[in-house]
Design an enzyme around this catalytic site. Structure first.
Site, PDB file in Angstrom:
ATOM      1  N   HIS A  80     -22.581  -4.579 -30.157  1.00  0.00           N
ATOM      2  CA  HIS A  80     -22.102  -4.758 -28.781  1.00  0.00           C
ATOM      3  C   HIS A  80     -21.424  -3.504 -28.240  1.00  0.00           C
ATOM      4  O   HIS A  80     -21.252  -3.365 -27.037  1.00  0.00           O
ATOM      5  CB  HIS A  80     -21.254  -6.035 -28.621  1.00  0.00           C
ATOM      6  CG  HIS A  80     -19.832  -5.968 -29.087  1.00  0.00           C
ATOM      7  ND1 HIS A  80     -19.415  -6.429 -30.316  1.00  0.00           N
ATOM      8  CD2 HIS A  80     -18.717  -5.516 -28.480  1.00  0.00           C
ATOM      9  CE1 HIS A  80     -18.103  -6.273 -30.425  1.00  0.00           C
ATOM     10  NE2 HIS A  80     -17.650  -5.712 -29.329  1.00  0.00           N
ATOM     11  N   ASP A 216     -23.562  -7.725 -36.169  1.00  0.00           N
ATOM     12  CA  ASP A 216     -23.096  -6.909 -35.043  1.00  0.00           C
ATOM     13  C   ASP A 216     -22.892  -5.430 -35.420  1.00  0.00           C
ATOM     14  O   ASP A 216     -21.768  -4.948 -35.480  1.00  0.00           O
ATOM     15  CB  ASP A 216     -21.797  -7.528 -34.511  1.00  0.00           C
ATOM     16  CG  ASP A 216     -21.485  -7.088 -33.085  1.00  0.00           C
ATOM     17  OD1 ASP A 216     -22.074  -6.096 -32.628  1.00  0.00           O
ATOM     18  OD2 ASP A 216     -20.639  -7.734 -32.439  1.00  0.00           O
ATOM     19  N   SER A 631     -13.200  -3.225 -32.083  1.00  0.00           N
ATOM     20  CA  SER A 631     -14.598  -3.467 -32.387  1.00  0.00           C
ATOM     21  C   SER A 631     -15.240  -2.217 -32.941  1.00  0.00           C
ATOM     22  O   SER A 631     -15.071  -1.133 -32.384  1.00  0.00           O
ATOM     23  CB  SER A 631     -15.340  -3.906 -31.137  1.00  0.00           C
ATOM     24  OG  SER A 631     -15.179  -5.274 -30.976  1.00  0.00           O
TER      25      SER A 631
END
Ligand code: ARG
Ligand code: ASP
Length: 698
Positions: A80, A216, A631
């Site tokens: 992402h 991810d 992230s």
């Protein structure tokens, strides 16, 4: 002035796993970390004089973290986080988002204009320079103080050398300032990405949740000039040779094992007053949730109806839903923990302390904050209505963006026009006027009573979507083809343009200034309150007060740990490939599983990547305190080897931005073994596996 960080609190040790610590002062956490299993020292993490773990961590793009994993500048981050760049290279012929992408040689690695990675070279306290003469309690007006700080910071930033960037950042709500020197590499190329049904498996449905099965990750490479220095893109550039890269550990983490996350958490607010938390709980979050629920209902229904709309609105829906879902979790978490009342109890003690000579300087801060938040609530409601209701129909913002074309001078007209042509093509690619109109009608019908602003009536809205050129893509694109300055009349008289101008004007001349005025007041009070909390030293959280996140490098540590989301339910600390097969549903976009992955599962063809129980691990959770910006952060084990990539938090724990709770808050990490399994077994990209330094039991 007292030096909070590294000075004051050096003698105490921390008790809970809560906190996002500055790597420069990690010594104070070392004993606790080692007690939890950490086998290295604080200097191994951060050392100005020698290479240390921090040298393998980068700011990835504008708001994520990444880590260097090979001697040739290979970088791992989240899918992402790389999404926009993967999308940039995708077309109907090469749909890398859907199919994934694996460069088979250096030559096939794809340049990503605009993408930069930043290495932290050093950080230092510059409070004395930045704050000299500006201490709290001086009668200087807040704006004068602000201007001095800005000017001093700018002066410091000018010292940046070629290829460097300096940022000066406030800590503890402006009680302390640190300077950060970054080395900025701007030739970063896309190397690999799994297909979206792996990298985004579970989509928005599983977002902010555990058990999670999202692969991810995405893979990039840093390039440098022949002297290994930062340089703009050039075919002559060479893979960057890093000071440090992480070894990859396939031995895995079990419940109770030590983990550490080094990365760039963006924003937390752990030291707010009860008044501020109430404002979030009663006003900010509910208003935004309500508005986004309406908008998402319309978008989701349209996406379900039509495949084209699904593609057009996927990224928009994801970003609207990301905040929406987080706030819902946050409200529940704040209520469950009764944060407002526990803050009130603490404020009572704070009040008692300020009645003593020691705390007397802070006696008026809480009453003043209470008053300021009353004022804030009155003005902030209007701002939220503007952001979440008035700007919900995309055409409004888009129409307003044409102000610059209407105001362009003769000299910059053609350049401005060209920018608008590009922007318009971009905008319309993912725009459906019918969906937008539905949003406009819905938001307008629900806006009444929430703000003083005039709401357009149905006839007006009808005109916006039948008469305005902004909601007629073909017409607008044709118009821009050969647009003459004199034709600006068409835009200036356009009903939607005129509407957009008027709502923006109200916002910019009335609403925003009022919010800013109160915000400034709150900032200065919060600065004082923060300082008071540090001096009182009996905060209800951890013994040492870590600074709120501000997108500077932090270390969070904890252990792999399951949790109980609700009565009667217990979550294991990890998930496996089996769960992907259980979630599989070929009819639901978020849960499609590719044949190749099913085949690997059927044959249990996991190679060296299985865990001790013979399972293929996918994700795991721990007590590391993280937030947005973390992230893509490296997750390290006790030896400082890479065991995972951080990518999310559990829904029950999203209030950790305001109050962390060791029982309930978990960060979600991709197991590095799943990442390598996908690269190796699924994609067959051996060339990448071969450049990694792998640690395993043989
Ligand atoms: N919740 C994660 C974070 O805040 C992941 C967001 C991206 N994924 C998504 N389905 N929207 O960034
Ligand atoms: N998903 C977040 C990010 O993108 C991380 C988090 O909020 O825990 O940074």
């Amino acid at each position: 002035m007292p030096l909070f960080l590294g000075g004051l609190s050096l003698c105490t040790t921390v008790r809970a796993d809560e906190g996002m610590w500055l790597p420069l002062f990690l010594k104070q956490n070392e004993a606790r970390m080692q007690e939890m299993g950490f086998k290295l020292t604080a200097e191994d993490v951060y050392d100005v004089n020698a290479s240390s773990l921090k040298d393998a961590v980068v700011i990835f793009g504008g708001g994520c973290t990444g880590e260097v994993v090979s001697s040739q500048g290979l970088v791992f981050t989240n899918h992402h986080c790389g999404y926009g760049y993967i999308q940039q290279h995708s077309s109907l012929e090469h749909d890398y988002l859907t199919d994934g992408f694996w460069a088979e040689s250096f030559a096939e690695e794809l340049p990503c204009p605009g993408l930069k990675v930043r290495f932290l070279k050093e950080m230092r306290d510059v409070s004395e320079v930045v704050l000299a003469g500006l201490e709290n309690g001086t009668s200087l007006a807040e704006n004068v103080r602000r201007d001095s700080i800005d000017a001093r910071s700018r002066r410091l930033m000018k010292e940046a050398a070629q290829g460097e960037e300096i940022r000066v950042v406030p800590f503890y709500h402006g009680n302390q300032y640190f300077l950060f020197v970054y080395e900025v590499y701007e030739d970063v190329r896309l190397v690999g990405a799994p297909p979206s049904n792996i990298g985004k498996f579970g989509g928005d449905t599983d977002n902010w949740m555990f058990p999670r099965h999202t692969g991810d990750f995405s893979v990039f490479r840093i390039y440098a000039d022949t002297a290994n220095r930062p340089a703009p893109y050039s075919p002559e550039n060479k893979p960057y040779s890093p000071k440090r890269y992480f070894k990859i550990d396939l031995r895995g983490c079990e419940e109770g094992d030590f983990t550490m996350v080094i990365g760039y958490p963006g924003r937390t607010q752990e030291y707010l007053s009860s008044y501020a938390v109430e404002q979030v709980l009663k006003q900010e979050d509910p208003m935004r949730i309500e508005a986004r629920t309406l908008r998402l209902e319309i978008i989701k229904a349209a996406m379900d109806r039509d495949a084209q709309t699904r593609i057009q609105y996927a990224a928009k829906a994801a970003s609207i839903a990301n905040g929406w879902k987080k706030w819902i979790g946050e409200v529940k978490g704040i209520e469950r923990l009764d944060v407002v009342n526990s803050k009130r109890d603490y404020e009572k003690r704070f009040g008692e302390w300020t009645a003593t000579p020691e705390g007397a300087a802070y006696a008026s801060v809480l009453p003043a904050l209470q008053k300021a938040y009353e004022e804030f609530e009155a003005v902030q409601g209007e701002a939220v209505v503007f952001q979440e209701y008035v700007l919900a129909p995309e055409a409004v913002r888009f129409a307003y963006s044409f102000k610059s074309l209407c105001e362009a001078t003769e000299e910059n007209f053609s350049e401005t026009l060209q920018k608008h042509r590009v922007a318009a093509a971009d905008f319309y690619k993912n725009y459906n006027p019918e969906v937008d109109r539905e949003i406009f009608e819905k938001m307008a019908s629900k806006q009444a009573g929430k703000s003083a602003a005039a709401v357009p009536d149905p006839a007006q809205i009808e005109r916006f979507y039948t008469k305005s050129v902004f909601t007629q893509p073909q017409k607008m694109l044709a118009l821009l083809q050969d647009f003459k300055p004199a034709q600006r009349k068409l835009i200036q008289n356009d009903p939607l343009y005129r509407y957009a101008l008027s709502v923006y004007d109200t916002y910019l001349s009335n609403i925003a200034p009022a919010v800013t005025r109160v915000r400034r007041q709150i900032d200065s009070l919060q600065r004082l309150y923060m300082r008071g909390q540090m001096e009182m030293k009996t905060f209800s959280g951890p013994e040492m007060l870590y600074p709120d996140a501000n997108f500077t490098m932090r270390v969070a540590y904890g252990q792999v740990n399951g949790f109980s989301p609700s009565d009667g339910l217990v979550c294991k600390p990890y998930t496996t490939l089996k769960g992907i097969m259980e979630k599989e549903n070929p009819d639901i976009y978020d849960y499609v599983v590719e044949e190749r992955l099913k085949e690997l599962y059927r044959n249990a063809d996991y190679g060296r990547y299985a865990n001790k129980r013979g399972e293929m691990p996918v994700a795991f959770i721990g007590t590391n305190h993280t937030t947005g910006g973390n992230s893509g952060s490296p997750v390290l084990n006790a030896e400082g080897n890479l065991v995972g990539i951080n990518f999310d938090r559990n829904w029950e724990g999203t209030m950790s931005d305001i109050r962390y709770d060791a029982q309930m808050c978990r960060n979600i990490m991709l197991d590095i073994r799943y990442c390598l399994f996908i690269i190796d077994k699924f994609a067959g990209a051996r060339r990448l596996i071969n450049e990694l330094e792998i640690v395993e039991d043989l």
